[in-house]
Design a protein around this motif. Structure first.
Motif, PDB file in Angstrom:
ATOM      1  N   ALA A 289       0.844  -1.200   0.000  1.00 41.96           N
ATOM      2  CA  ALA A 289       0.000   0.000   0.000  1.00 41.96           C
ATOM      3  C   ALA A 289       0.880   1.250   0.000  1.00 41.96           C
ATOM      4  O   ALA A 289       2.031   1.206   0.436  1.00 41.96           O
ATOM      5  N   PRO A 290       0.345   2.374  -0.457  1.00 39.71           N
ATOM      6  CA  PRO A 290       1.111   3.626  -0.460  1.00 39.71           C
ATOM      7  C   PRO A 290       1.089   4.297   0.909  1.00 39.71           C
ATOM      8  O   PRO A 290       0.540   5.385   1.092  1.00 39.71           O
ATOM      9  N   VAL A 291       1.711   3.628   1.864  1.00 43.29           N
ATOM     10  CA  VAL A 291       1.721   4.098   3.259  1.00 43.29           C
ATOM     11  C   VAL A 291       3.091   3.813   3.861  1.00 43.29           C
ATOM     12  O   VAL A 291       3.869   3.004   3.347  1.00 43.29           O
TER      13      VAL A 291
ATOM     14  N   TYR B  98      17.053   1.350   5.568  1.00 45.90           N
ATOM     15  CA  TYR B  98      15.820   0.573   5.666  1.00 45.90           C
ATOM     16  C   TYR B  98      14.605   1.459   5.944  1.00 45.90           C
ATOM     17  O   TYR B  98      13.510   1.183   5.441  1.00 45.90           O
ATOM     18  N   ASP B  99      14.791   2.522   6.714  1.00 45.30           N
ATOM     19  CA  ASP B  99      13.661   3.413   7.010  1.00 45.30           C
ATOM     20  C   ASP B  99      13.117   4.067   5.750  1.00 45.30           C
ATOM     21  O   ASP B  99      11.916   4.380   5.685  1.00 45.30           O
ATOM     22  N   ASP B 100      13.967   4.292   4.759  1.00 44.18           N
ATOM     23  CA  ASP B 100      13.489   4.845   3.490  1.00 44.18           C
ATOM     24  C   ASP B 100      12.637   3.830   2.740  1.00 44.18           C
ATOM     25  O   ASP B 100      11.728   4.203   1.985  1.00 44.18           O
ATOM     26  N   ILE B 101      12.934   2.555   2.924  1.00 44.27           N
ATOM     27  CA  ILE B 101      12.185   1.501   2.239  1.00 44.27           C
ATOM     28  C   ILE B 101      10.805   1.320   2.851  1.00 44.27           C
ATOM     29  O   ILE B 101       9.816   1.095   2.146  1.00 44.27           O
ATOM     30  N   THR B 102      10.710   1.416   4.172  1.00 43.83           N
ATOM     31  CA  THR B 102       9.410   1.268   4.819  1.00 43.83           C
ATOM     32  C   THR B 102       8.582   2.546   4.756  1.00 43.83           C
ATOM     33  O   THR B 102       7.377   2.522   4.997  1.00 43.83           O
ATOM     34  N   ASP B 103       9.219   3.651   4.395  1.00 44.07           N
ATOM     35  CA  ASP B 103       8.547   4.951   4.371  1.00 44.07           C
ATOM     36  C   ASP B 103       7.715   5.107   3.095  1.00 44.07           C
ATOM     37  O   ASP B 103       7.811   4.314   2.148  1.00 44.07           O
ATOM     38  N   TRP B 104       6.887   6.115   3.082  1.00 45.85           N
ATOM     39  CA  TRP B 104       6.169   6.538   1.876  1.00 45.85           C
ATOM     40  C   TRP B 104       5.975   8.053   1.973  1.00 45.85           C
ATOM     41  O   TRP B 104       4.968   8.533   2.497  1.00 45.85           O
ATOM     42  N   PRO B 105       6.962   8.831   1.491  1.00 46.03           N
ATOM     43  CA  PRO B 105       6.929  10.281   1.678  1.00 46.03           C
ATOM     44  C   PRO B 105       6.123  11.028   0.624  1.00 46.03           C
ATOM     45  O   PRO B 105       6.031  12.257   0.672  1.00 46.03           O
ATOM     46  N   LEU B 106       5.558  10.294  -0.342  1.00 45.30           N
ATOM     47  CA  LEU B 106       4.916  10.948  -1.480  1.00 45.30           C
ATOM     48  C   LEU B 106       3.444  11.230  -1.200  1.00 45.30           C
ATOM     49  O   LEU B 106       2.770  10.486  -0.493  1.00 45.30           O
TER      50      LEU B 106
ATOM     51  N   ASP C 157      -3.957 -14.132   2.497  1.00 47.31           N
ATOM     52  CA  ASP C 157      -3.390 -14.440   3.804  1.00 47.31           C
ATOM     53  C   ASP C 157      -2.304 -13.452   4.226  1.00 47.31           C
ATOM     54  O   ASP C 157      -1.614 -13.681   5.230  1.00 47.31           O
ATOM     55  N   SER C 158      -2.164 -12.373   3.481  1.00 43.17           N
ATOM     56  CA  SER C 158      -1.147 -11.365   3.780  1.00 43.17           C
ATOM     57  C   SER C 158      -1.771 -10.171   4.497  1.00 43.17           C
ATOM     58  O   SER C 158      -2.933  -9.840   4.267  1.00 43.17           O
ATOM     59  N   ASP C 159      -0.980  -9.504   5.342  1.00 46.77           N
ATOM     60  CA  ASP C 159      -1.482  -8.322   6.041  1.00 46.77           C
ATOM     61  C   ASP C 159      -0.819  -7.034   5.542  1.00 46.77           C
ATOM     62  O   ASP C 159      -0.886  -6.006   6.191  1.00 46.77           O
ATOM     63  N   TYR C 160      -0.170  -7.101   4.387  1.00 45.89           N
ATOM     64  CA  TYR C 160       0.496  -5.910   3.858  1.00 45.89           C
ATOM     65  C   TYR C 160      -0.500  -4.850   3.383  1.00 45.89           C
ATOM     66  O   TYR C 160      -0.203  -3.661   3.420  1.00 45.89           O
ATOM     67  N   ILE C 161      -1.650  -5.274   2.907  1.00 48.02           N
ATOM     68  CA  ILE C 161      -2.732  -4.343   2.570  1.00 48.02           C
ATOM     69  C   ILE C 161      -3.865  -4.602   3.551  1.00 48.02           C
ATOM     70  O   ILE C 161      -4.412  -5.709   3.606  1.00 48.02           O
ATOM     71  N   ALA C 162      -4.204  -3.587   4.346  1.00 50.09           N
ATOM     72  CA  ALA C 162      -5.226  -3.735   5.387  1.00 50.09           C
ATOM     73  C   ALA C 162      -6.336  -2.719   5.172  1.00 50.09           C
ATOM     74  O   ALA C 162      -6.209  -1.781   4.371  1.00 50.09           O
TER      75      ALA C 162
ATOM     76  N   GLU D 240      -7.336  -0.323   6.951  1.00 56.12           N
ATOM     77  CA  GLU D 240      -6.995   1.067   7.273  1.00 56.12           C
ATOM     78  C   GLU D 240      -6.198   1.761   6.172  1.00 56.12           C
ATOM     79  O   GLU D 240      -5.975   2.974   6.235  1.00 56.12           O
ATOM     80  N   HIS D 241      -5.758   1.002   5.159  1.00 57.03           N
ATOM     81  CA  HIS D 241      -5.011   1.600   4.057  1.00 57.03           C
ATOM     82  C   HIS D 241      -5.923   2.092   2.933  1.00 57.03           C
ATOM     83  O   HIS D 241      -5.450   2.737   1.988  1.00 57.03           O
ATOM     84  N   ARG D 242      -7.195   1.791   3.025  1.00 63.14           N
ATOM     85  CA  ARG D 242      -8.108   2.092   1.918  1.00 63.14           C
ATOM     86  C   ARG D 242      -8.153   3.580   1.587  1.00 63.14           C
ATOM     87  O   ARG D 242      -8.108   3.964   0.415  1.00 63.14           O
ATOM     88  N   ASP D 243      -8.227   4.432   2.607  1.00 60.17           N
ATOM     89  CA  ASP D 243      -8.305   5.873   2.351  1.00 60.17           C
ATOM     90  C   ASP D 243      -7.070   6.370   1.621  1.00 60.17           C
ATOM     91  O   ASP D 243      -7.175   7.187   0.683  1.00 60.17           O
ATOM     92  N   SER D 244      -5.890   5.906   2.026  1.00 62.53           N
ATOM     93  CA  SER D 244      -4.648   6.324   1.367  1.00 62.53           C
ATOM     94  C   SER D 244      -4.625   5.868  -0.087  1.00 62.53           C
ATOM     95  O   SER D 244      -4.199   6.615  -0.979  1.00 62.53           O
ATOM     96  N   ILE D 245      -5.077   4.655  -0.327  1.00 66.93           N
ATOM     97  CA  ILE D 245      -5.114   4.137  -1.694  1.00 66.93           C
ATOM     98  C   ILE D 245      -6.062   4.951  -2.559  1.00 66.93           C
ATOM     99  O   ILE D 245      -5.701   5.393  -3.657  1.00 66.93           O
ATOM    100  N   GLU D 246      -7.265   5.175  -2.072  1.00 64.85           N
ATOM    101  CA  GLU D 246      -8.268   5.875  -2.878  1.00 64.85           C
ATOM    102  C   GLU D 246      -7.910   7.337  -3.090  1.00 64.85           C
ATOM    103  O   GLU D 246      -8.243   7.911  -4.139  1.00 64.85           O
ATOM    104  N   ARG D 247      -7.224   7.946  -2.126  1.00 66.89           N
ATOM    105  CA  ARG D 247      -6.826   9.350  -2.279  1.00 66.89           C
ATOM    106  C   ARG D 247      -5.740   9.510  -3.345  1.00 66.89           C
ATOM    107  O   ARG D 247      -5.792  10.429  -4.161  1.00 66.89           O
ATOM    108  N   GLN D 248      -4.792   8.601  -3.348  1.00 65.89           N
ATOM    109  CA  GLN D 248      -3.660   8.732  -4.272  1.00 65.89           C
ATOM    110  C   GLN D 248      -3.895   8.042  -5.611  1.00 65.89           C
ATOM    111  O   GLN D 248      -3.258   8.388  -6.611  1.00 65.89           O
ATOM    112  N   PHE D 249      -4.818   7.085  -5.617  1.00 67.48           N
ATOM    113  CA  PHE D 249      -5.125   6.330  -6.837  1.00 67.48           C
ATOM    114  C   PHE D 249      -6.643   6.265  -6.983  1.00 67.48           C
ATOM    115  O   PHE D 249      -7.264   5.231  -6.705  1.00 67.48           O
ATOM    116  N   PRO D 250      -7.254   7.373  -7.394  1.00 72.40           N
ATOM    117  CA  PRO D 250      -8.718   7.473  -7.385  1.00 72.40           C
ATOM    118  C   PRO D 250      -9.426   6.480  -8.307  1.00 72.40           C
ATOM    119  O   PRO D 250     -10.617   6.246  -8.140  1.00 72.40           O
ATOM    120  N   GLN D 251      -8.721   5.906  -9.276  1.00 73.50           N
ATOM    121  CA  GLN D 251      -9.343   4.903 -10.140  1.00 73.50           C
ATOM    122  C   GLN D 251      -8.957   3.479  -9.736  1.00 73.50           C
ATOM    123  O   GLN D 251      -9.077   2.555 -10.535  1.00 73.50           O
TER     124      GLN D 251
END
Length: 257
Positions: free
Chosen positions: A110-112, A182-190, A205-210, A212-223
């Motif tokens: 996710a973009p977070v 490593y902090d730059d890799i886990t970060d998302w400054p954009l 079965d993955s928790d990388y997209i949860a 609580e990430h939906r708002d960030s996804i829809e804001r940055q990728f509206p389609q």
């Protein structure tokens, strides 16, 4: 920067970007299926595989390296598929170069900013293997196993262990730079927006997209659209390459109409 790459297939250009501690070969199974429909470009990201090393692993920097590659290949448009860290690179590239990107597929990221350090055991294991020259793969796995308990993760890492001219083995990714930054890799400054068709693929079965990430996804990728691949974890493309390739192809084909 000149990235190491591989090309297969014919048709519209499709770029595949691997994740952290990976290489272009990690998406090989997916590439072989997609090559029936597209001209598939696989790249080694900076600090991975046989691509150049850099102390800058920020997403703008990695996205710039991808743009250089696209320019070098003479492409004026491309669809992009990225997994995990490669998904973040793909998102950063699309945001910075929307005119170059037709469609975007992001696999299990996710973009977070991720605040949990997921790779400390991996880094500890890699550092342990480098305390003395690595004589063979068995020795490397035995040392890794003291820190990395999952056999599948060890096998994934060992794909990037290569024999050197002196007969010893070494890692094809730049452990020192990846750990130091490593902090730059886990970060998302954009905070940009990519307003074109985007597919987020999630391993069930993955928790990388949860949620609580939906708002960030829809804001940055509206389609954005989402698709969950049943019976898979974070490495969904390796666990079910045919299914993932079919979902990607269906999405890209509909977007091209």
């Amino acid at each position: 920067m000149f990235l190491n790459f591989k090309i297969q297939g014919e048709g519209q250009p499709l770029l595949l970007i691997h994740g952290l501690f990976g290489s272009l070969d990690n998406l090989g199974g997916l590439a072989r299926v997609l090559a029936d429909h597209y001209k598939v470009y696989q790249i080694d990201l900076p600090n991975h595989g046989q691509s150049p090393r850099s102390d800058d692993v920020t997403y703008p920097s990695q996205a710039s390296a991808v743009k250089d590659f696209i320019t070098q290949q003479g492409l004026n448009h491309v669809s992009v598929v990225g997994h995990s860290m490669g998904g973040k690179v793909a998102m950063a590239f699309a945001m910075a170069n929307p005119d170059l990107v037709d469609q975007l597929v992001v696999m299990d990221i996710a973009p977070v900013q991720y605040r949990v350090r997921r790779h400390d055991a991996v880094l500890a294991g890699l550092n342990a293997t480098m305390q003395t020259p690595i004589a063979n793969r068995k020795e490397a796995e035995q040392t890794l196993s003291q820190h990395v308990k999952e056999p599948g993760v060890r096998q994934f890492l060992l794909k990037s262990l290569a024999k050197q001219d002196d007969g010893h083995f070494n890692w094809r990714f730049n452990v020192a730079a990846l750990e130091a930054n490593y902090d730059d890799i886990t970060d998302w400054p954009l905070n940009g927006v990519f307003d074109k068709k985007t597919l987020f693929l999630k391993g069930a079965d993955s928790d990388y997209i949860a949620a609580e990430h939906r708002d960030s996804i829809e804001r940055q990728f509206p389609q954005a659209k989402a698709h969950v691949v049943a019976g898979t974890g974070h490495w969904l493309h390796a666990e079910k390459p045919d299914t993932v390739a079919r979902v990607i192809t269906r999405f890209l084909t509909k977007s091209e109409r």
